[in-house]
Design a protein around this motif. Structure first.
Motif, short mmCIF file in Angstrom:
data_model
loop_
_atom_site.label_atom_id
_atom_site.label_comp_id
_atom_site.label_asym_id
_atom_site.label_seq_id
_atom_site.Cartn_x
_atom_site.Cartn_y
_atom_site.Cartn_z
N ASP A 55 38.44 -14.35 -21.95
CA ASP A 55 37.40 -14.65 -22.94
C ASP A 55 36.24 -13.66 -22.90
OD1 ASP A 55 38.79 -16.95 -23.82
OD2 ASP A 55 37.96 -18.10 -22.14
N TYR A 56 36.40 -12.58 -22.18
CA TYR A 56 35.35 -11.57 -22.01
C TYR A 56 34.87 -11.05 -23.36
CZ TYR A 56 33.34 -7.00 -21.11
OH TYR A 56 32.52 -5.90 -21.11
N GLN A 57 33.54 -10.95 -23.52
CA GLN A 57 32.92 -10.37 -24.70
C GLN A 57 32.14 -9.13 -24.26
OE1 GLN A 57 33.26 -11.46 -27.94
NE2 GLN A 57 34.83 -12.75 -27.01
N PRO A 58 32.52 -7.95 -24.73
CA PRO A 58 31.86 -6.73 -24.27
C PRO A 58 30.44 -6.58 -24.81
CG PRO A 58 33.39 -6.21 -26.03
CD PRO A 58 33.58 -7.68 -25.71
N PRO A 59 29.60 -5.84 -24.08
CA PRO A 59 28.29 -5.51 -24.62
C PRO A 59 28.46 -4.58 -25.82
CG PRO A 59 28.67 -4.38 -22.54
CD PRO A 59 29.85 -5.27 -22.78
N ARG A 60 27.46 -4.55 -26.68
CA ARG A 60 27.48 -3.66 -27.84
C ARG A 60 26.25 -2.76 -27.77
NH1 ARG A 60 28.98 -8.10 -32.46
NH2 ARG A 60 30.86 -8.84 -31.46
N TRP A 61 26.46 -1.56 -27.34
CA TRP A 61 25.37 -0.60 -27.16
C TRP A 61 24.82 -0.18 -28.49
CZ3 TRP A 61 23.21 1.55 -22.83
CH2 TRP A 61 22.47 2.71 -23.00
N PRO A 62 23.54 -0.23 -28.75
CA PRO A 62 22.44 -0.81 -27.99
C PRO A 62 21.97 -2.15 -28.55
CG PRO A 62 21.55 0.75 -29.55
CD PRO A 62 23.05 0.68 -29.79
N ASP A 63 22.86 -2.99 -28.99
CA ASP A 63 22.54 -4.27 -29.64
C ASP A 63 22.03 -5.29 -28.63
OD1 ASP A 63 22.51 -6.68 -31.01
OD2 ASP A 63 24.49 -6.43 -31.89
N PRO A 64 20.76 -5.71 -28.71
CA PRO A 64 20.23 -6.68 -27.74
C PRO A 64 20.88 -8.06 -27.83
CG PRO A 64 18.62 -6.23 -29.46
CD PRO A 64 19.77 -5.29 -29.68
N ALA A 65 21.56 -8.35 -28.94
CA ALA A 65 22.26 -9.63 -29.04
C ALA A 65 23.50 -9.66 -28.14
CB ALA A 65 22.67 -9.91 -30.49
N LEU A 89 40.78 9.27 -20.50
CA LEU A 89 41.19 8.00 -19.89
C LEU A 89 40.89 6.78 -20.77
CD1 LEU A 89 40.03 8.65 -16.22
CD2 LEU A 89 42.39 8.61 -17.09
N GLY A 90 40.23 7.00 -21.89
CA GLY A 90 39.99 5.89 -22.81
C GLY A 90 38.54 5.48 -22.96
N ALA A 91 37.61 6.24 -22.39
CA ALA A 91 36.19 5.93 -22.57
C ALA A 91 35.77 6.31 -24.00
CB ALA A 91 35.34 6.71 -21.57
N THR A 92 34.65 5.76 -24.42
CA THR A 92 34.07 6.05 -25.72
C THR A 92 32.65 6.56 -25.50
OG1 THR A 92 35.31 4.23 -26.68
CG2 THR A 92 33.45 5.05 -27.96
N ARG A 93 32.28 7.64 -26.17
CA ARG A 93 30.90 8.15 -26.09
C ARG A 93 30.01 7.21 -26.90
NH1 ARG A 93 28.17 13.23 -24.96
NH2 ARG A 93 26.00 12.58 -25.03
N LEU A 94 28.89 6.80 -26.31
CA LEU A 94 27.95 5.92 -26.98
C LEU A 94 26.77 6.72 -27.50
CD1 LEU A 94 28.02 2.90 -24.49
CD2 LEU A 94 29.20 3.12 -26.68
N PRO A 95 26.03 6.19 -28.48
CA PRO A 95 24.90 6.92 -29.05
C PRO A 95 23.86 7.28 -27.99
CG PRO A 95 25.40 4.99 -30.38
CD PRO A 95 26.24 4.90 -29.13
N ASP A 96 23.31 8.48 -28.14
CA ASP A 96 22.25 8.95 -27.26
C ASP A 96 20.95 8.28 -27.66
OD1 ASP A 96 20.51 10.32 -25.62
OD2 ASP A 96 20.79 12.26 -26.60
N LEU A 97 20.31 7.60 -26.72
CA LEU A 97 19.05 6.92 -26.99
C LEU A 97 17.88 7.60 -26.28
CD1 LEU A 97 20.25 3.21 -26.79
CD2 LEU A 97 19.95 4.64 -28.82
N GLY A 98 18.06 8.87 -25.91
CA GLY A 98 16.98 9.62 -25.29
C GLY A 98 16.97 9.59 -23.78
N GLY A 99 18.00 9.06 -23.15
CA GLY A 99 18.08 9.05 -21.70
C GLY A 99 18.43 10.43 -21.15
N SER A 100 18.42 10.55 -19.85
CA SER A 100 18.67 11.85 -19.23
C SER A 100 20.15 12.15 -19.03
CB SER A 100 17.94 11.94 -17.89
OG SER A 100 18.40 10.94 -17.01
N CYS A 101 21.03 11.14 -19.15
CA CYS A 101 22.46 11.32 -18.92
C CYS A 101 23.25 10.80 -20.11
CB CYS A 101 22.91 10.56 -17.67
SG CYS A 101 22.05 11.02 -16.16
N PRO A 102 24.38 11.42 -20.43
CA PRO A 102 25.20 10.89 -21.51
C PRO A 102 25.80 9.53 -21.13
CG PRO A 102 26.28 12.76 -20.47
CD PRO A 102 24.93 12.64 -19.85
N VAL A 103 25.89 8.66 -22.12
CA VAL A 103 26.35 7.29 -21.91
C VAL A 103 27.72 7.11 -22.57
CG1 VAL A 103 25.82 4.84 -22.22
CG2 VAL A 103 23.96 6.49 -21.91
#
Length: 119
Positions: A55-65, A89-103
């Motif tokens: 029943d796992y529900q993944p986080p949705r970057w950067p949705d606070p809900a 390996l199956g990762a997905t690049r997430l939007p850059d929100l100004g951090g110092s490392c890619p997410v």
């Protein structure tokens, strides 16, 4: 007190798929099959462990809900190569929100950063 982090437990819909993803991404191995645990070797800490939840529900970057709740900052020697491996390996690049490392998100949607020296 002598405390240390033994395991960081990551929940997802398919524990084996996540364990395999992180073992390959980090150049580690699955050291326990009864409860999937990934580490460099039997004596190394911290370890990553995986808990299966259909029943796992993944986080949705950067949705606070659907917050990330936590993420891993992974140090890598070669950030460009690590990013290529993560995507393969199956990762997905997430939007850059100004951090110092890619997410990125792992195959179950957990965010993680791939940080090189100086980041």
């Amino acid at each position: 007190m002598g405390a240390y982090i033994r395991n960081i437990v990551i929940e997802g819909p398919d524990a084996r798929a996540l364990a395999t993803f992180y073992a390959e991404l980090l150049g580690m191995k699955i050291i326990r099959e009864d409860w999937l645990v990934v580490a460099k070797d039997e004596e190394s800490f911290p370890r990553l462990a995986f808990d299966e939840n259909p029943d796992y529900q993944p986080p949705r970057w950067p949705d606070p809900a659907y917050p990330q709740q936590m993420h891993l900052d992974l140090h890598v020697d070669d950030p460009e190569k690590a990013q290529e491996v993560a995507l393969r390996l199956g990762a997905t690049r997430l939007p850059d929100l100004g951090g110092s490392c890619p997410v990125f998100a792992d195959p179950a949607g957990h965010p993680f950063c791939l940080c090189g020296a100086g980041q």
